[in-house]
Design an enzyme around this catalytic site. Structure first.
Site, short mmCIF file in Angstrom:
data_model
loop_
_atom_site.label_atom_id
_atom_site.label_comp_id
_atom_site.label_asym_id
_atom_site.label_seq_id
_atom_site.Cartn_x
_atom_site.Cartn_y
_atom_site.Cartn_z
N HIS A 230 16.83 35.38 25.50
CA HIS A 230 17.10 34.39 26.56
C HIS A 230 15.82 33.79 27.13
O HIS A 230 15.69 33.60 28.34
CB HIS A 230 17.89 35.07 27.71
CG HIS A 230 19.31 35.37 27.34
ND1 HIS A 230 20.28 34.40 27.27
CD2 HIS A 230 19.91 36.54 26.98
CE1 HIS A 230 21.43 34.96 26.90
NE2 HIS A 230 21.24 36.24 26.72
N ASP A 290 19.39 41.71 27.72
CA ASP A 290 20.69 41.58 27.03
C ASP A 290 20.59 40.69 25.81
O ASP A 290 19.69 39.88 25.68
CB ASP A 290 21.74 41.01 28.00
CG ASP A 290 21.32 39.66 28.56
OD1 ASP A 290 20.11 39.50 28.90
OD2 ASP A 290 22.16 38.76 28.64
N GLU A 291 21.56 40.87 24.93
CA GLU A 291 21.82 39.98 23.80
C GLU A 291 20.58 39.56 23.02
O GLU A 291 20.34 38.37 22.83
CB GLU A 291 22.53 38.71 24.31
CG GLU A 291 23.85 39.00 25.00
CD GLU A 291 24.56 37.72 25.45
OE1 GLU A 291 25.74 37.57 25.12
OE2 GLU A 291 23.93 36.89 26.13
N VAL A 292 19.82 40.51 22.54
CA VAL A 292 18.65 40.16 21.74
C VAL A 292 19.10 39.98 20.29
O VAL A 292 19.71 40.85 19.70
CB VAL A 292 17.58 41.26 21.84
CG1 VAL A 292 16.37 40.88 21.00
CG2 VAL A 292 17.18 41.47 23.29
#
Lengths: 495, 495
Positions: A230, A290-292
């Site tokens: 992100h 988060d969400e790598v």
């Protein structure tokens, strides 16, 4: 029983209420606030004086109140008591609280107890209230990266938060689409990474204004600088921060997550976080995590070589853990406690370095809460309160019927659930629709996080109270959308 | 190609555009509107003069323009031409139209062609535009019964409608929950049937204000007085209008649809509609006629006796037809054309007395459109444009990819499809969320109803234009919600 509906409409519901049909008339001309000074407080308190002024005009629109002497206190924090006792009796209301933050909560309650009759006179009933929150962390996340939110929209949200007794503004400042935070040390981050380098940024003075406005309402500001994923917008102003992705043997021209293999990355992050730690007074910082997406790391030969050298094999979650541990350590050195999204907890074996985990994924979120507290870590629950997607407001009970402690665990484990958070992500939200999307649905979550579970388990009983509370929000200028067919005495007046 | 994006961003798309990279600078100080007088128009036109003033401040925020002489023209109607030619050439723009309503559309287009460079100078490119609407009826329905909408919210919607070239405000004034229209002849209807008899009503002066504000923008106001169903609120101020429902042999105390068996019903309706016909200048009146629940009629012995006497058997749709025919006749005597919801067409055998049918049910709505035009009646299509339920705005293409003429039929039959309508019902909508729920999704419908189908069949091409148009709406103070991640040069500033 109209008087009873006035008293019982306080939202979120106080822990203990002893109402009475006896009522007192209030006259704006002769009404005043006052406080007894503590032994160790020789001066008056600016937070309370400002709150008196604010609540005076909430109570009596059109009248003003001024009686200010300035004096400085600290900031609210995770351990601040918000407990208060309010007693309305014989034409006097007395409010007792251990802290100024508790007094603010009590003032809010008092302001909700006052009502007008059909001739415009103000009344309050004899009432005894003892109150304290079920959870110490009651947050709202706003996302200022996917859309820029003008400062005014943030301040308006802080007003509304205080009305529902929320106490944490989780500021998801930056993300892939834009970097609106104007850093002192790295001005290029917003010069190149914001939607616009002048009109779509938060200057240091904007940030100070938000923090101070929040403090006056007993609200903490928790900054989030989410990494290593992100971060696309970060790369525009900070070269070599992001990982170059490869197609075969050559860089493709696109970039992935932060490059965790370079010492320069950690120098930059330490420097940025040091600034953040000094700008934001709260003892907590949200580090994201988060969400790598591993595909870019996987494509890059230098990253692969580093993985090999470190003995990580092909397990990129080890590389992510390596990165996050370093960032958490940097944060600890700055004497800040870190909060991370649940991904960090899920993927990493060594969990002791973590402090607070925010659970956000849908599905069996209480299973996850249980896993985190069993590991001895603290939890913030966000999963059931993702409000960014539009939904029919009459489904508000979905956000009310949430039981954060309904898992098998010891008392000690349950005490590790420090609270919950409403997340208003920014894909489909900006200043045009923020308020109606947030309110009054977020208020349903607010009662769950503040009030006693057993006294607030019935949706049918809550509905008329929430309707009444929504009307109060309109009266105070908050654009809270309707729950269903009906009306408020004072409808929202668009500008 | 930035200039091209300015020109092609006009929304809804004009029929014929010839753009050019040649641009002219506009200076607010020396800019002026003017018009050549027709031979039969000796005085200046108040509608145009007011529009010049309005568009001047839209073009150049912060500057004012005043140059007014008053003179009166009529109202726009179903047959008004909205055709115009706009030519920007050599520092002059000339606009040719057969009617003042066409000029208003052309002014809107012109205002969308003007842009600012980064230094704040105003420009317009050499452009030739020839334009006219695909459909003459392009409406928006607002429902002021389920929630009361302050007049200001209605006026704001009329502003936004003009920006998208909508031309009919379908005012669903009254319904079950409340009767906010203050009748001259029957003041008890709102005294007893409104949410509040003083604060939640539309006075005659409010109604005149709405009609006049709409007219200045080339928008018709179509009043709907829906009956015999959807009339619960009428019963409070008009006794014996509604059917008493029975439980067994005794009245249950509840009421059903209008009682179609009593002569007093028709006297009342004739009197009310006569008033409506004189208050609202539009030659059309919407009579509703949807969703009539037969169970109450069935329970009532007097209704059953009437059915028997009339030879209707047990077919209550015949009773409904009997009622509607009488109401349509009353309307015809008043020289007004009636519009009804599709239910009336569906349930009734004798269809010749009908004129215009509004198709609203979901499912195969084009099948219904075809049935109606085959019966020789005119159609307004609403089914695909029910916007009251919240939906992710990025699904706007759902409202764009609608093809009202994509049914098998003759040219003559297709010409009976006079247009379409966006319906914003009020269960979940009031002034707090009306604008973001309506805009920019309604603008997708607006382009479908105005522009050439073949030039506007590609969603991908429309998307950046709609984004740009939404930013223009924000700039003009319309709270239009975002389509997706991104930003506008001028974000919406909440009050």
């Amino acid at each position: 029983t109209q008087w009873l509906s006035h008293v019982s409409s306080v939202w979120p519901l106080p822990q203990i209420v002893i109402p009475s049909p006896e009522r007192y008339q209030l006259k704006p001309q002769s009404f005043s606030f006052g406080y007894r000074r503590n032994l160790d407080t020789k001066h008056s308190c600016s937070v309370l004086d400002a709150a008196f002024k604010r609540y005076f005009s909430i109570l009596f629109p059109g009248y003003t109140y001024a009686n200010l002497i300035t004096f400085s206190i600290g900031y609210p924090n995770q351990d601040s008591s918000e407990r208060y006792k309010l007693s309305v009796f014989a034409g006097q209301a007395s409010l007792n609280a251990e802290t100024v933050w508790g007094s603010l909560r009590g003032l809010e309650t008092f302001s909700q107890l006052v009502y007008q009759d059909d001739f415009g006179s103000y009344y309050v009933n004899k009432t005894e209230i003892e109150d304290y929150p079920q959870f110490n962390y009651r947050g709202i996340l706003l996302d200022t990266s996917r859309h820029y939110l003008p400062v005014q929209a943030i301040l308006k949200t802080l007003d509304a938060m205080a009305y529902s007794k929320f106490n944490v503004f989780h500021w998801h400042l930056v993300d892939d689409p834009s970097f609106p935070y104007q850093s002192q040390k790295f001005p290029d981050l917003s010069n190149k990474g914001a939607f616009h380098p002048v009109t779509h940024i938060y200057t240091q003075s904007d940030v100070r204004r938000v923090i101070s406005y929040a403090r006056m309402r007993g609200i903490r500001v928790l900054p989030e600088f989410d990494s290593p994923g992100h971060t696309k917008s970060w790369g525009k102003g900070q070269s070599e921060l992001l990982t170059p992705c490869y197609r075969g043997d050559t860089p493709s021209g696109t970039f992935g997550p932060v490059n965790p293999t370079l010492p320069s990355t950690y120098q930059f992050m330490a420097s940025l976080l040091k600034e953040v730690a000094s700008v934001f007074p709260d003892p907590y910082i949200h580090l994201g995590g988060d969400e790598v997406d591993f595909s870019c790391w996987r494509s890059n030969p230098y990253i692969r070589a580093f993985m090999h050298k470190m003995g990580f094999g092909l397990d990129f979650s080890k590389l992510e853990a390596f990165y996050i541990e370093k960032i958490v350590n940097i944060t600890s050195v700055l004497r800040k406690t870190s909060i991370v999204w649940q991904d960090v907890f899920d993927y990493h074996e060594r969990r002791k370095f973590l402090s607070v985990v925010e659970v956000w994924k849908q599905g069996c979120y209480l299973c996850e809460v249980r896993r985190v507290v069993k590991a001895g870590l603290r939890v913030i629950l966000a999963s059931p309160w993702y409000l960014d997607q539009p939904g029919p407001t009459h489904n508000w009970a979905r956000y009310y019927n949430v039981w954060p402690l309904a898992f098998k665990g010891t008392e000690k484990q349950k005490s590790l659930v420090i609270g919950g958070e409403v997340c208003l992500w920014g894909e489909y939200v900006d200043a045009t629709n923020l308020s109606p999307r947030l309110w009054p649905r977020a208020s349903a979550a607010a009662e769950r996080l503040w009030s006693n579970e057993r006294q607030t388990s019935c949706v049918e009983r809550a509905f008329p109270r929430l309707q009444e509370f929504r009307c109060k929000l309109l009266r105070r200028g908050i654009q809270a959308e309707p729950l269903y067919v009906g009306h408020c005495k004072h409808e929202y007046q668009s500008g």
